[in-house]
Enzyme design. Structure first.
Site, PDB file in Angstrom:
ATOM      1  N   ASN A  11       0.855  -1.186   0.000  1.00  0.00           N
ATOM      2  CA  ASN A  11       0.000   0.000   0.000  1.00  0.00           C
ATOM      3  C   ASN A  11       0.894   1.239   0.000  1.00  0.00           C
ATOM      4  OD1 ASN A  11      -1.820   2.037   0.504  1.00  0.00           O
ATOM      5  ND2 ASN A  11      -2.353   1.352   2.581  1.00  0.00           N
ATOM      6  N   TRP A  12       0.993   1.865  -1.160  1.00  0.00           N
ATOM      7  CA  TRP A  12       1.913   3.013  -1.279  1.00  0.00           C
ATOM      8  C   TRP A  12       1.347   4.274  -0.633  1.00  0.00           C
ATOM      9  CZ3 TRP A  12       4.311   2.909  -6.940  1.00  0.00           C
ATOM     10  CH2 TRP A  12       5.023   1.710  -7.106  1.00  0.00           C
ATOM     11  N   LYS A  13       0.081   4.259  -0.284  1.00  0.00           N
ATOM     12  CA  LYS A  13      -0.586   5.436   0.293  1.00  0.00           C
ATOM     13  C   LYS A  13      -0.367   6.667  -0.616  1.00  0.00           C
ATOM     14  CE  LYS A  13      -0.287   3.287   4.763  1.00  0.00           C
ATOM     15  NZ  LYS A  13      -0.340   3.420   6.209  1.00  0.00           N
ATOM     16  N   HIS A 101      -9.808   1.246   4.481  1.00  0.00           N
ATOM     17  CA  HIS A 101      -8.537   1.398   5.208  1.00  0.00           C
ATOM     18  C   HIS A 101      -8.769   2.330   6.399  1.00  0.00           C
ATOM     19  CE1 HIS A 101      -4.473   2.614   6.219  1.00  0.00           C
ATOM     20  NE2 HIS A 101      -4.081   1.509   5.628  1.00  0.00           N
ATOM     21  N   GLU A 103      -7.163   4.695   7.598  1.00  0.00           N
ATOM     22  CA  GLU A 103      -6.935   6.124   7.338  1.00  0.00           C
ATOM     23  C   GLU A 103      -8.148   6.749   6.647  1.00  0.00           C
ATOM     24  OE1 GLU A 103      -3.147   5.626   5.400  1.00  0.00           O
ATOM     25  OE2 GLU A 103      -2.302   5.040   7.330  1.00  0.00           O
ATOM     26  N   GLU A 173      -5.787  -4.824  10.269  1.00  0.00           N
ATOM     27  CA  GLU A 173      -4.761  -3.821  10.550  1.00  0.00           C
ATOM     28  C   GLU A 173      -5.102  -3.090  11.833  1.00  0.00           C
ATOM     29  OE1 GLU A 173      -2.577  -2.597   6.706  1.00  0.00           O
ATOM     30  OE2 GLU A 173      -4.383  -1.392   6.861  1.00  0.00           O
ATOM     31  N   GLY A 179       2.016   2.346  10.787  1.00  0.00           N
ATOM     32  CA  GLY A 179       2.969   3.440  10.665  1.00  0.00           C
ATOM     33  C   GLY A 179       3.633   3.832  11.973  1.00  0.00           C
ATOM     34  N   SER A 219       2.983  -2.027  10.340  1.00  0.00           N
ATOM     35  CA  SER A 219       4.428  -2.076  10.590  1.00  0.00           C
ATOM     36  C   SER A 219       5.041  -3.443  10.278  1.00  0.00           C
ATOM     37  CB  SER A 219       4.744  -1.658  12.028  1.00  0.00           C
ATOM     38  OG  SER A 219       4.317  -0.323  12.252  1.00  0.00           O
ATOM     39  N   GLY A 240       2.683  -1.112   4.302  1.00  0.00           N
ATOM     40  CA  GLY A 240       2.730   0.311   3.996  1.00  0.00           C
ATOM     41  C   GLY A 240       4.167   0.766   3.803  1.00  0.00           C
ATOM     42  N   GLY A 241       4.747   1.336   4.857  1.00  0.00           N
ATOM     43  CA  GLY A 241       6.094   1.917   4.795  1.00  0.00           C
ATOM     44  C   GLY A 241       7.125   1.042   4.103  1.00  0.00           C
TER      45      GLY A 241
HETATM   46  P1  PGA Z   1       2.469   0.355   7.671  1.00  0.00           P
HETATM   47  O1  PGA Z   1       1.037   0.559   6.944  1.00  0.00           O
HETATM   48  O2  PGA Z   1       3.035  -0.927   7.123  1.00  0.00           O
HETATM   49  O3  PGA Z   1       3.277   1.558   7.266  1.00  0.00           O
HETATM   50  O4  PGA Z   1       2.210   0.280   9.122  1.00  0.00           O
HETATM   51  C1  PGA Z   1       0.186  -0.505   6.691  1.00  0.00           C
HETATM   52  C2  PGA Z   1      -1.102   0.002   6.100  1.00  0.00           C
HETATM   53  O5  PGA Z   1      -1.604   1.024   6.565  1.00  0.00           O
HETATM   54  O6  PGA Z   1      -1.653  -0.591   5.138  1.00  0.00           O
END
Ligand code: PGA
Length: 258
Positions: A11-13, A101, A103, A173, A179, A219, A240-241
Site C-alpha cells: 500500500n503506497w498510500k 482502510h 486512514e 490492521e 505506521g 508495521s 505500507g512503509g
Molecule cells: P504500515 O502501513 O506498514 O506503514 O504500518 C500498513 C497500512 O496502513 O496498510
C-alpha cells in the site's frame, strides 16, 4: 496451512509522483524472480495517477505483479466530482482495491455502510476488494476489540453472497500498529485473524471461510514478516512503509515463499 495462496500487497498510500512510481515499480520488477509468482500473489497499490504507469512497467517486463487501487466510488458514473469508478479501474487492469482502510475511516469519515457499498460495487465490476478492519488502541485496551473487528467484518460483507465473498480478501490492521513501528505480536495478530475467519465461517460456512485470505497489516517489515506469516490464519501482508523500498518489499515477498 490450508491451500490458500499467500498475498503480499504494498500500500503506497499518498506517496510517489509518476516518475518516482515508475522508478520504484522498475526496481521491484528488476528484483522479482519469475518463479516467485508460482507460489505467492504479489500486488502493489499506488495512488490513482500512478496506476497506469506502474501497470505499464510490469506489463512491459512481463512480470506477474498485480496492480490495485486504494479507494473507489460505488456509483457507476455521473456527477461525482473528484471520484473514480470501478469501471475506470477495471479498464486499466486493476485486480484489487482497498476498501475501508483505517486512514479513510478516520481521516475521511468512511463508514461501514460505505465500505459495504464499495465492496459490492467492486465485486460487480470484477475487482477483488481488500476489506480493511482493525481496532484503535483505546478499543484494544478496553478489551472489546474482537467484537469490534468482527462487527466490522459483518457490516462490510452484508448482502454479499458466498461466491462473491470467496473473491474477497480481508486485511486485519490494528490502528495502533499502522505506521507506528509497533507491530502486533504474531499471537495478537493470529488471535484476531482467527476470530475474523470464525466470523466469516458463521456467515458463509467453513468451506468458503477456509478459502478466503486474511492478511495482517501494521508495521510489517522484512524483520518480522517470517513470524507473522507462520501463523495459521495469516495468509499474507498489507505493507505500507516497507513497500516503498523495493528491497524491503521483495524481502517480504521472499518471506512469503518460505
Ligand atoms: P504500515 O502501513 O506498514 O506503514 O504500518 C500498513 C497500512 O496502513 O496498510
Amino acid at each position: 496451512m490450508a491451500s490458500r495462496r499467500r498475498l503480499i500487497a504494498g500500500n503506497w498510500k499518498m506517496n510517489n509522483t509518476v516518475p518516482e512510481a515508475v522508478v520504484l515499480a522498475q526496481e521491484i520488477s528488476n528484483n522479482f524472480e519469475r518463479d516467485y509468482s508460482h507460489r505467492v500473489d504479489v500486488a502493489v497499490l499506488p495512488p490513482y495517477v500512478d496506476l497506469k504507469p506502474v501497470t505499464t512497467v510490469f506489463e512491459f517486463d512481463r512480470v506477474d505483479i498485480a496492480v490495485g487501487a486504494q479507494n473507489v466510488y460505488w456509483q457507476q458514473a455521473g456527477a461525482y466530482t473528484g471520484e473514480i469508478s470501478v469501471a475506470m479501474l477495471k479498464d486499466i487492469r486493476c485486480e484489487f482495491c482497498l476498501v475501508g482502510h483505517s486512514e479513510r475511516r478516520e481521516l475521511f469519515g468512511e463508514t461501514n455502510e460505505e465500505v459495504n457499498l464499495k465492496a459490492k460495487a467492486l465485486i460487480a465490476g470484477g475487482i477483488k476488494p481488500i476489506v480493511c478492519v482493525g481496532e484503535s488502541l483505546s478499543m484494544r485496551d478496553g478489551g472489546a476489540y474482537l467484537d469490534y473487528v468482527t462487527a466490522q467484518v459483518k457490516a462490510a460483507f452484508a448482502g454479499i453472497d458466498e461466491a462473491a465473498a470467496k473473491e474477497c480478501v480481508v486485511a486485519y490492521e490494528p490502528v495502533w500498529a499502522i505506521g507506528t513501528g509497533r507491530t502486533a505480536t504474531p499471537e495478537q495478530a493470529e488471535e484476531v485473524c482467527s476470530a475474523i475467519r470464525a466470523q466469516l465461517s458463521q456467515m458463509y460456512g467453513e468451506e468458503v471461510s477456509e478459502a478466503m485470505r486474511i492478511l495482517y497489516g501494521g508495521s510489517m517489515n522484512e524483520g518480522n514478516a517470517d513470524l507473522l506469516l507462520a501463523m495459521p490464519n495469516i495468509d499474507g501482508g498489507l505493507i505500507g512503509g516497507a513497500s516503498l523500498k523495493a528491497k524491503s518489499f521483495i524481502e517480504i515477498v521472499k518471506a512469503a515463499l518460505r
